[in-house]
Design an enzyme around this catalytic site. Structure first.
Site, PDB file in Angstrom:
ATOM      1  N   HIS A  80     -27.400 -34.653 -15.235  1.00  0.00           N
ATOM      2  CA  HIS A  80     -27.144 -33.559 -16.173  1.00  0.00           C
ATOM      3  C   HIS A  80     -27.428 -32.185 -15.563  1.00  0.00           C
ATOM      4  O   HIS A  80     -26.972 -31.177 -16.081  1.00  0.00           O
ATOM      5  CB  HIS A  80     -27.950 -33.757 -17.465  1.00  0.00           C
TER       6      HIS A  80
ATOM      7  N   ASP B 118     -28.175 -41.205 -15.593  1.00  0.00           N
ATOM      8  CA  ASP B 118     -28.446 -39.775 -15.427  1.00  0.00           C
ATOM      9  C   ASP B 118     -28.906 -39.470 -14.003  1.00  0.00           C
ATOM     10  O   ASP B 118     -29.851 -38.718 -13.780  1.00  0.00           O
ATOM     11  CB  ASP B 118     -29.486 -39.283 -16.441  1.00  0.00           C
TER      12      ASP B 118
ATOM     13  N   SER C 293     -36.090 -31.248 -14.155  1.00  0.00           N
ATOM     14  CA  SER C 293     -35.115 -32.343 -14.143  1.00  0.00           C
ATOM     15  C   SER C 293     -34.559 -32.570 -12.742  1.00  0.00           C
ATOM     16  O   SER C 293     -34.163 -31.630 -12.050  1.00  0.00           O
ATOM     17  CB  SER C 293     -33.963 -32.036 -15.102  1.00  0.00           C
TER      18      SER C 293
END
Length: 292
Positions: A133, A163, A240
């Site tokens: 993402h 992901d 992330s």
């Protein structure tokens, strides 16, 4: 040298006594040795010479007897990776393997968007692993390495169901330091996260593994992600894609999300990472850097 007195340093010099020349020492009277005494002294001298010779031979040849202990050969100290690292050591060892990811693109309204995230150098060819993402929909991806080197990158492979994405950089830093990819985690294990939360580049936080095999519910029609590591090292937007590291300096997971019940988007003590084995598309890692 004595302490200064009246602004001048006074040096005391030790000299021989000046009381006059020493008195002569009377010579010892000559002594005549008889034949028996002379033979005894010669015999003692021969024994001393023989003992010295034998001692020197033993010292040079190492003693040939099993009673003489052998000298141990020098050996290397155990590698630091064989014992747990401190958080400071993990930061020092792994930061060169972490990258800042910056992306630009346009949203559905054709408005320019910019984002940041984190990646980790996961192979000797410079391949970078991150969360999908972070780069999803990006029109331009730029990496900044810990030494300041900047490079454009492109998506090489993607696993939206987990992901996870891997990136190929157009340029590598002068010194490339790939991370070591580790194995499984246990509840209670020390873990460290290194990333770029809220623009604070190469930040390090620590905590423990809080749970295993957690499930993250997908939103916006995305499928759920299962088998995640739950941890309590502080992470925030910008972390992330960064590495979750164990106390041996091995990457055991890729950070992808944090629990966000309030909608504020800030850390409340629950983060999630994809186990490194699942991120590689297989089982648990083996402490090596496999091809990606």
């Amino acid at each position: 040298m004595n302490a200064e007195s009246g602004g001048r340093a006074v040096m005391t010099v030790l000299r021989p006594d000046e009381a006059g020349p020493p008195e002569p020492v009377p010579a010892e009277p000559k002594t005549r040795w008889n034949t028996a005494e002379l033979r005894r002294r010669v015999l003692i001298g021969a024994i001393v010479v023989w003992a010295v010779a034998i001692t020197a031979l033993v010292a040079v040849r190492g003693g040939g007897s099993g009673q003489t202990p052998a000298v141990a050969a020098p050996s290397a100290s155990p590698s630091p990776s064989e014992t747990p690292f401190t958080v400071a050591e993990i930061h020092q060892a792994l930061t060169p393997s972490v990258v800042l990811i910056e992306t630009t693109g346009h949203d559905s309204q054709n408005r320019l968007e910019a984002g940041t995230g984190t990646g980790v150098i996961a192979n000797a060819d410079g391949t970078v692993m991150t969360a999908f993402h972070v780069v999803d929909g990006a029109e331009a991806i730029r990496l900044t390495y810990a030494d300041g080197t900047r490079a454009a990158a492109r998506i090489a492979r993607q696993q939206p169901s987990r992901d996870i994405a891997t990136l190929t950089p157009d340029k590598l830093p002068e010194t490339l330091v790939p991370a070591v990819l580790g194995g499984g985690s246990r509840i209670g294990d020390l873990v460290v996260a290194i990333g770029n939360p809220l623009g604070l580049t190469f930040s390090t936080t620590s905590g423990v593994v809080s749970g295993l095999d957690r499930k993250l519910n997908g939103d916006d029609g995305k499928q759920d992600i299962e088998g995640l590591i739950q941890f309590d090292a502080a992470v925030n937007p910008g972390n992330s894609g960064g590495p979750l590291i164990n106390d041996r300096g091995q990457v055991v997971g890729i950070v992808i999300a944090l629990a966000n019940p309030s909608g504020a988007g800030t850390f409340i003590g629950i983060g999630f990472a994809v186990p490194i084995g699942a991120a590689l598309g297989g089982g648990e890692g083996d402490g090596q850097s496999p091809p990606l």
